[in-house]
Structure formats: structure tokens, C-alpha cells
Scaffold this motif. Structure first.
Motif, mmCIF file in Angstrom:
data_model
loop_
_atom_site.group_PDB
_atom_site.id
_atom_site.type_symbol
_atom_site.label_atom_id
_atom_site.label_comp_id
_atom_site.label_asym_id
_atom_site.label_seq_id
_atom_site.Cartn_x
_atom_site.Cartn_y
_atom_site.Cartn_z
ATOM 1 N N TRP A 323 0.822 -1.209 0.000
ATOM 2 C CA TRP A 323 0.000 0.000 0.000
ATOM 3 C C TRP A 323 0.859 1.263 0.000
ATOM 4 O O TRP A 323 0.372 2.344 -0.313
ATOM 5 C CB TRP A 323 -0.910 0.041 1.233
ATOM 6 N N LEU A 324 2.120 1.120 0.379
ATOM 7 C CA LEU A 324 3.008 2.276 0.425
ATOM 8 C C LEU A 324 3.455 2.661 -0.982
ATOM 9 O O LEU A 324 3.496 1.822 -1.887
ATOM 10 C CB LEU A 324 4.241 1.972 1.274
ATOM 11 N N PRO A 325 3.818 3.935 -1.187
ATOM 12 C CA PRO A 325 4.443 4.318 -2.457
ATOM 13 C C PRO A 325 5.683 3.466 -2.704
ATOM 14 O O PRO A 325 6.380 3.076 -1.754
ATOM 15 C CB PRO A 325 4.801 5.793 -2.236
ATOM 16 N N GLU A 326 5.950 3.169 -3.948
ATOM 17 C CA GLU A 326 6.997 2.202 -4.291
ATOM 18 C C GLU A 326 8.348 2.551 -3.681
ATOM 19 O O GLU A 326 9.088 1.666 -3.236
ATOM 20 C CB GLU A 326 7.117 2.110 -5.818
ATOM 21 N N GLN A 327 8.691 3.846 -3.626
ATOM 22 C CA GLN A 327 10.008 4.244 -3.125
ATOM 23 C C GLN A 327 10.167 4.002 -1.625
ATOM 24 O O GLN A 327 11.288 4.043 -1.110
ATOM 25 C CB GLN A 327 10.282 5.717 -3.448
ATOM 26 N N GLU A 328 9.077 3.742 -0.921
ATOM 27 C CA GLU A 328 9.147 3.525 0.526
ATOM 28 C C GLU A 328 9.133 2.043 0.899
ATOM 29 O O GLU A 328 9.298 1.701 2.066
ATOM 30 C CB GLU A 328 7.978 4.241 1.219
ATOM 31 N N ARG A 329 8.931 1.177 -0.079
ATOM 32 C CA ARG A 329 8.764 -0.243 0.231
ATOM 33 C C ARG A 329 10.073 -0.927 0.611
ATOM 34 O O ARG A 329 10.078 -1.888 1.385
ATOM 35 C CB ARG A 329 8.132 -0.967 -0.966
ATOM 36 N N GLN A 330 11.176 -0.443 0.057
ATOM 37 C CA GLN A 330 12.447 -1.120 0.322
ATOM 38 C C GLN A 330 12.792 -1.095 1.810
ATOM 39 O O GLN A 330 13.227 -2.111 2.373
ATOM 40 C CB GLN A 330 13.568 -0.462 -0.486
ATOM 41 N N GLY A 331 12.601 0.047 2.450
ATOM 42 C CA GLY A 331 12.903 0.129 3.879
ATOM 43 C C GLY A 331 12.024 -0.798 4.689
ATOM 44 O O GLY A 331 12.487 -1.443 5.644
ATOM 45 N N LEU A 332 10.746 -0.906 4.325
ATOM 46 C CA LEU A 332 9.841 -1.794 5.054
ATOM 47 C C LEU A 332 10.200 -3.259 4.797
ATOM 48 O O LEU A 332 10.081 -4.103 5.696
ATOM 49 C CB LEU A 332 8.395 -1.515 4.632
ATOM 50 N N ASP A 333 10.649 -3.561 3.590
ATOM 51 C CA ASP A 333 11.101 -4.927 3.290
ATOM 52 C C ASP A 333 12.256 -5.328 4.206
ATOM 53 O O ASP A 333 12.343 -6.493 4.646
ATOM 54 C CB ASP A 333 11.534 -5.037 1.828
ATOM 55 N N GLN A 334 13.151 -4.384 4.493
ATOM 56 C CA GLN A 334 14.265 -4.670 5.399
ATOM 57 C C GLN A 334 13.770 -4.954 6.811
ATOM 58 O O GLN A 334 14.278 -5.861 7.494
ATOM 59 C CB GLN A 334 15.243 -3.482 5.406
ATOM 60 N N CYS A 335 12.748 -4.208 7.254
ATOM 61 C CA CYS A 335 12.163 -4.462 8.581
ATOM 62 C C CYS A 335 11.619 -5.892 8.652
ATOM 63 O O CYS A 335 11.858 -6.623 9.628
ATOM 64 C CB CYS A 335 11.030 -3.475 8.858
ATOM 65 N N ILE A 336 10.860 -6.260 7.632
ATOM 66 C CA ILE A 336 10.257 -7.592 7.596
ATOM 67 C C ILE A 336 11.336 -8.663 7.553
ATOM 68 O O ILE A 336 11.249 -9.688 8.250
ATOM 69 C CB ILE A 336 9.315 -7.702 6.377
ATOM 70 N N LYS A 337 12.379 -8.402 6.775
ATOM 71 C CA LYS A 337 13.486 -9.367 6.652
ATOM 72 C C LYS A 337 14.178 -9.559 8.000
ATOM 73 O O LYS A 337 14.462 -10.702 8.414
ATOM 74 C CB LYS A 337 14.479 -8.868 5.608
ATOM 75 N N HIS A 338 14.463 -8.468 8.698
ATOM 76 C CA HIS A 338 15.132 -8.564 10.007
ATOM 77 C C HIS A 338 14.253 -9.312 11.015
ATOM 78 O O HIS A 338 14.757 -10.108 11.816
ATOM 79 C CB HIS A 338 15.452 -7.165 10.547
ATOM 80 N N ALA A 339 12.941 -9.068 10.978
ATOM 81 C CA ALA A 339 12.031 -9.756 11.900
ATOM 82 C C ALA A 339 11.987 -11.251 11.603
ATOM 83 O O ALA A 339 11.964 -12.078 12.530
ATOM 84 C CB ALA A 339 10.633 -9.157 11.789
ATOM 85 N N ARG A 340 11.981 -11.596 10.330
ATOM 86 C CA ARG A 340 11.973 -13.012 9.946
ATOM 87 C C ARG A 340 13.247 -13.704 10.421
ATOM 88 O O ARG A 340 13.204 -14.839 10.919
ATOM 89 C CB ARG A 340 11.863 -13.141 8.422
ATOM 90 N N LYS A 341 14.379 -13.031 10.260
ATOM 91 C CA LYS A 341 15.658 -13.610 10.704
ATOM 92 C C LYS A 341 15.672 -13.821 12.216
ATOM 93 O O LYS A 341 16.300 -14.754 12.724
ATOM 94 C CB LYS A 341 16.823 -12.700 10.306
ATOM 95 N N ALA A 342 14.980 -12.941 12.927
ATOM 96 C CA ALA A 342 14.908 -13.056 14.392
ATOM 97 C C ALA A 342 13.837 -14.056 14.820
ATOM 98 O O ALA A 342 13.538 -14.172 16.010
ATOM 99 C CB ALA A 342 14.632 -11.699 15.006
ATOM 100 N N ARG A 343 13.250 -14.752 13.829
ATOM 101 C CA ARG A 343 12.237 -15.791 14.070
ATOM 102 C C ARG A 343 10.960 -15.253 14.712
ATOM 103 O O ARG A 343 10.334 -15.924 15.538
ATOM 104 C CB ARG A 343 12.819 -16.925 14.921
ATOM 105 N N VAL A 344 10.589 -14.019 14.332
ATOM 106 C CA VAL A 344 9.295 -13.489 14.756
ATOM 107 C C VAL A 344 8.215 -14.188 13.925
ATOM 108 O O VAL A 344 8.284 -14.225 12.701
ATOM 109 C CB VAL A 344 9.209 -11.962 14.559
ATOM 110 N N VAL A 345 7.220 -14.738 14.582
ATOM 111 C CA VAL A 345 6.155 -15.473 13.902
ATOM 112 C C VAL A 345 5.068 -14.501 13.464
ATOM 113 O O VAL A 345 4.654 -13.627 14.227
ATOM 114 C CB VAL A 345 5.551 -16.550 14.830
ATOM 115 N N CYS A 346 4.605 -14.657 12.239
ATOM 116 C CA CYS A 346 3.570 -13.771 11.703
ATOM 117 C C CYS A 346 2.190 -14.233 12.183
ATOM 118 O O CYS A 346 1.827 -15.406 12.044
ATOM 119 C CB CYS A 346 3.619 -13.778 10.173
#
Length: 616
Positions: A323-346
């Protein structure tokens, strides 16, 4: 709560504030003993406020602001009419729980914009008297006028810009008077935000400066957020979910600048302890804040604490990523990636069954509304979505209530707005398109969209723009396969003749243009409005067709395509066969002159009549 918010403001606000553009006042008329009381109670002045002390009242502060900013006085007749409207709506709201304006009362509010200031005074006096019913009615009527002001600004009306300047000057005069005026002005600014009108930066700066100066000891303000204060506020308001907490916090910080809001969100993200988990979830919701600066900085901060985010927060970030403008998605992708690596369950979204869908047609301003309803046990959930053709999703709200109340809401919506039951696929298609408009404009949908996804259990709404020509070709192919009668010359001529009268149908009665540019064109080329009768009327229709509708041809082609899809998705007895609207959509999407299109001629004719009524 206000202490540390003002401390943030003091750190980030500008030092200099432009002087307000104050207009010399006109002498105020003295209220007669037997005239209606200016407070709007409906009583005579001598039996109401004449003997009340005025020296330190908020109403006196407002009167002083009147003298600094030129505001048109209400006539005694207008004041009595406004008082009658308020009293009538109080009775209705006590019975039905909402206001129901009659046409004449709504017309009065729309043609008397300066009644806004009288409503502000009535709202303040109601709050002083703890008259909740009257206060809520005044608030609702204020929102009616402010929303109409927003519509006028969107349509480019010059008098609307002047009205907005006067209102801003009036609020400045209140803010610079004393603490009473500051409280009134902040309440009005809350109404501005609710009506989606911008709050001027100079008002925010003045509010923050005056707020800090009104404290006895500025140096005593805390430099850091005390988590216990935030938690206490949430407990006092019985907040248990992050959405209600976000709305509460936004109401509190609406007068802060972006840097102050980011600073507060960062403090909340790093609040420690299990009891602060709700604060962290609320702070993460600032990822979908309306201001890009706030979103980007909160996303950057989230990357450093992604390992500690909750399962629900991770689920929300994944949902709103597209839903975010395309230029803002990369930073949010990094947040999601870091959470996944830390084994945060969705966290999983609980899906609801049997969602009933209702929709209005796209109206003449390019606005459409959806109602979605679903039932869980004895509780029913309902969500309302409003989107605009050129803006995307602009408002989403929902409620959880009884089946009876939900049905009452839908019954009123069907009667007043022309809602109709539609297929779920149509709602998914149109909401996907609305989200794509938001993303293309660099804006985000309202917070209510994310809340509606969780409440309704729908996770399929992603941005997907509708290509007008591709969709039109698909519908034509489907009509041919169904052997719909729109492809013979005889059938087409019959549809063309009928289309001139389609605007008589309730669902299409708003299909006309009322932009200020039309008024300017007509006055420039036709002269004074009282000379438009006869040949000039035909000339006016041609002007609107050639100089306005032709320039907005693609907008109307898309609008008629959406109407075709709406008619096709209609599950009841349709007001019009969808293939007939398809026939007219195919015409306007082509290159043929609009002067031969009966539907567009009808739209131009109605637009001319509307302009005539406005300019008389």
C-alpha cells in the motif's frame, strides 16, 4: 500528557511566526433584551445570558477574536434559524442517535458559511454547561460546514479560499489571546482534521508556543517521555487494541509538527517491558501515517528494533507493504526481513465468512462508497470505504455492533445514498484500483483500511489499476458472447435516445460538473447570468461540452466504465442494463464528437443549470 508533547514541540518548532493578516473589525451590534440569545439556546437574551458574567468566559474570548478578524454577522432571522436547526437535531439525535438534516436546513448551512463561527460559540457554551447532546449536534453541524468547505476548495472556488483564510486568521486571533482561546482553537483544529482540511503550519507553531508559555515553569517540563504517563492515558480511556490507541494519540498530537511526532514514535518503539507492548504496537502503526516524512523515519527506526516486534505488528507490516508508495517499500522490506531472521512469527488473520457487500455508483464528483458487513455470533462488524477517482481511498471506518443496528445503518444508506447489493468480486476490483491510485500519488490509505482488513478477515486487497481500454474490450467481448443487443445500428440508436434521460434515475442524478472553472468560462463567454435565457443557454451547453467535458473526456470514460461494472455487479433489480451503459462508454472512449452524445449533452445541460443556480 501535554507536558512532554509541548516539550518536544519546544525543541523542534520555529522561533519566528508570521503576524496574522488581521482585518479591521466592524462595530458589533448590541443584542436586545427580547432578541434570541446569541448562545443559540433558543431563549430570549434577557432570560438566558444577559446577566451572566462575561469577563473571563471563553465566549468573551471568542468575541474578542471577532473584533480582530472581520466576520459577517448573522442576521436575527439567520440566528433564529440556526437555533431552530440545533434544537431540532438534538431531539432527533436523542431518538435515533444521529442527525438527519432536512433539505431546507442543509441548504441553509451551505449558503450561510459564516454560521460556522456561531456554531463554534454554541459548541463552547455547550461544553461549559456539560450539555453533551447539544455539543454533539454542534460538532456534527460544524463538520457539515467544514466538509462543504473542503469540497469547495477541491472544486477551485475562489470564495472558498477566502473562507479558509478568514478561518485561519480567526484561529490565530484565538490562540494569541489567552489559554481559553487556545483551548477553543485546538478543538476547532480537531474538527478541521476530521473534515480532512489541512491545519496551517503557523497555527501549529502558535499553539505549541502559546501552550508552553502558558505553563508556570517551562524549565520544569520533562525532557524524556515517561512511559507511565502514556500507559495511564490508555488505561483512562479503556484502550485495549493498538488502533484505538493510535486514534487517541493522533487526536492528542495533531498540533505537533512532523519532527515532534517522529520523536514521540521513536520513544514509544523503544519503551521497555511487557506492559509497554501496546505502546510499541501503536508506534509501529505510524508506518502508515499520512505524512511521508513520518513514515520514512519510523520505518528506519523499526529496522533497529525489528527483532522485538510482535507477531501482530509483523502481520500488519506485511499487509500494508504494497500500500506504500513504491520508493518507501524497500525500507519496510528490510524491517520484515530482520524480523523473519529473528524468528518473529507472523500472526494469522481470522477470516470471516459470508461478507455482504453494498456499493453506490461513482457519482459526478468521482466518489464512491462501499459498505461491507459480516456477522460473528451475535456481534456484527461493518466497514465503510470511500474513495475518489483522482485521490484513491480517502476515508475508511468501521464498527462492531448488533445485527439490528447494522441493518438500520444499511437501510439509511440505501435510502439516502443509493447503495445497492453487489458481488464481492466487484468490491475487490474497485478497492484494488483505489489503492493503486493512492500508491501512484505517493499517498497511503487511511489507518481504518488496515483495521478493516483485520476485522473483516480480508487480506486480498492489493493495488491493481484498472486499464480502461483493456477492461472495455473484455466487457465488449463478454457482451458479444451473451448476444447483448448493442451491436446493431438500430439497437445503438435506441440506447442513444434513452441515455439523455438516464440522469433522471436516482443513482445517476449527481452526474454533472460544478467546478469553479465552469463558472468562469460561462461568465466570460456568456456575460451576466441574468442574460443566459434563450440562445445563450444552447451556447452555454456547447461551451461546457467543448471547453470542459472534452478536456475531461478520459475521466468521464472511466467513470462510465465503473458505472458499467457497478450495474453488472448489481445483485438486485438493476436500474439499467449494464450493456446499455457499456454502449455509451464505448462511444466516449472513442474519438467521436461529444456534441452528438446524448448522455454527455444531458450532463452538460445539468451542469449549466447547476451553474445558473450557483451564480444567481
Amino acid at each position: 500528557m501535554i507536558d512532554f508533547l509541548q516539550d518536544y514541540a519546544r525543541q523542534y518548532s520555529e522561533d519566528n511566526v508570521d503576524e496574522p493578516d488581521v482585518i479591521p473589525p466592524e462595530p458589533r451590534k448590541k443584542v436586545g433584551r427580547n432578541e434570541p440569545c446569541p448562545c443559540g439556546s433558543g431563549k430570549k437574551y434577557k432570560k438566558c445570558c444577559m446577566d451572566k458574567p462575561q469577563a473571563n468566559s471563553v465566549d468573551n474570548v471568542i468575541s474578542l477574536a471577532d473584533r480582530r478578524v472581520q466576520i459577517a454577522e448573522l442576521t436575527p432571522e439567520e440566528r433564529m434559524t440556526l437555533s431552530r436547526i440545533v434544537q431540532a437535531q438534538i431531539k432527533i439525535s436523542r431518538k435515533d442517535g444521529m442527525i438527519k438534516l432536512q433539505n431546507r436546513d442543509e441548504d441553509f448551512l451551505l449558503r450561510t458559511p459564516h454560521a460556522l463561527y456561531e456554531l463554534i460559540k454554541m459548541f463552547v457554551s455547550s461544553s461549559e454547561d456539560d450539555d453533551c447532546a447539544r455539543m454533539e449536534v454542534c460538532q456534527s453541524l460544524l463538520l457539515v460546514q467544514l466538509t462543504e468547505l473542503r469540497f469547495a476548495l477541491e472544486r477551485g472556488k475562489s470564495d472558498a479560499a477566502q473562507q479558509m483564510r478568514t478561518l485561519n486568521n480567526y484561529l490565530e486571533a484565538l490562540m494569541t489571546k489567552d489559554e481559553h482561546g487556545l483551548q477553543v482553537a485546538s478543538s476547532v483544529c480537531h474538527f478541521l482534521a476530521e473534515a480532512r482540511l489541512p491545519i496551517a503550519d503557523r497555527l501549529k507553531t502558535l499553539y505549541l508556543q502559546q501552550g508552553v508559555q502558558s505553563k508556570e515553569d517551562v524549565n520544569a517540563l520533562p525532557g524524556k517521555v515517561d512511559d507511565s504517563i502514556l500507559l495511564e492515558m490508555l488505561v483512562q480511556h479503556d484502550v485495549e487494541d493498538p488502533y484505538n490507541g493510535y486514534y487517541l494519540l493522533m487526536d492528542t498530537v495533531q498540533m505537533l509538527d512532523n519532527e515532534s511526532i517522529v520523536a514521540l514514535a521513536v520513544k514509544m518503539l523503544h519503551a521497555e517491558g511487557a506492559e509497554c507492548s501496546l505502546l510499541r504496537e501503536i508506534a509501529a502503526l505510524f508506518v502508515i501515517h499520512p505524512q511521508q516524512q513520518v513514515r520514512e523515519q519510523v520505518i528506519a527506526e523499526l529496522q533497529s528494533c525489528a527483532a522485538d516486534m510482535s507477531s501482530a505488528t509483523l502481520s500488519r507490516l506485511i499487509l500494508l507493504r504494497n500500500w506504500l508508495p513504491e520508493q518507501e517499500r524497500q525500507g519496510l522490506d528490510q524491517c520484515i526481513k530482520h524480523a523473519r531472521k529473528a524468528r518473529v512469527v507472523c500472526a494469522e488473520i481470522k477470516k470471516c465468512q459470508d461478507i455482504e457487500c453494498y456499493a453506490s455508483v461513482v457519482d459526478g464528483s468521482g466518489t464512491q462508497m462501499f459498505w461491507l458487513k459480516c456477522g460473528i455470533a451475535k456481534q456484527y462488524r461493518i466497514a465503510c470505504f470511500m474513495w475518489k477517482q483522482k485521490e484513491g481511498l480517502v476515508d475508511v471506518w468501521g464498527a462492531e455492533t448488533t445485527r439490528t443496528e447494522v441493518n438500520n445503518i444499511l437501510r439509511r444508506a440505501k435510502k439516502e445514498v443509493g447503495f445497492a447489493a453487489v458481488e464481492r468480486d466487484y468490491v475487490d476490483l474497485m478497492l484494488g484500483h483505489a489503492l493503486s491510485v493512492n500508491a501512484a500519488r505517493g499517498t497511503v490509505p487511511p489507518m481504518g483500511m488496515l483495521e478493516a482488513v483485520e476485522n473483516l478477515g480480508v487480506n486480498s486487497w492489493q493495488p491493481s489499476a484498472i486499464d480502461t481500454q483493456v477492461c472495455l474490450d473484455e466487457l465488449i467481448a463478454e457482451a458479444k458472447a451473451l448476444k447483448k443487443a448493442i451491436f446493431t445500428t438500430r439497437a445503438q440508436h435506441k440506447i442513444y435516445e434513452e441515455s439523455y434521460y438516464w440522469l433522471d434515475k436516482k443513482c445517476f442524478e449527481t452526474w454533472f460538473e460544478d467546478h469553479a472553472d465552469i463558472d468562469k468560462m460561462l461568465l466570460k463567454q456568456l456575460g451576466p447570468v441574468d442574460t443566459w435565457a434563450g440562445k445563450k443557454e444552447l451556447q452555454g451547453i456547447e461551451i461546457i461540452l467543448n471547453d470542459f467535458l472534452e478536456n475531461n473526456r478520459q475521466v468521464w470514460a472511466q467513470r462510465q466504465l465503473f458505472a458499467t461494472l457497478w450495474l453488472k455487479a448489481y445483485t438486485g433489480r438493476t436500474p439499467l442494463a449494464w450493456h446499455k451503459m457499456l454502449c455509451m462508454t464505448n462511444w466516449i472512449a472513442g474519438d467521436d464528437s461529444l456534441q452528438g452524445n446524448p448522455l454527455m449533452i444531458a450532463i452538460a445541460t445539468t451542469s449549466l443549470r447547476a451553474a445558473y443556480e450557483r451564480l444567481q
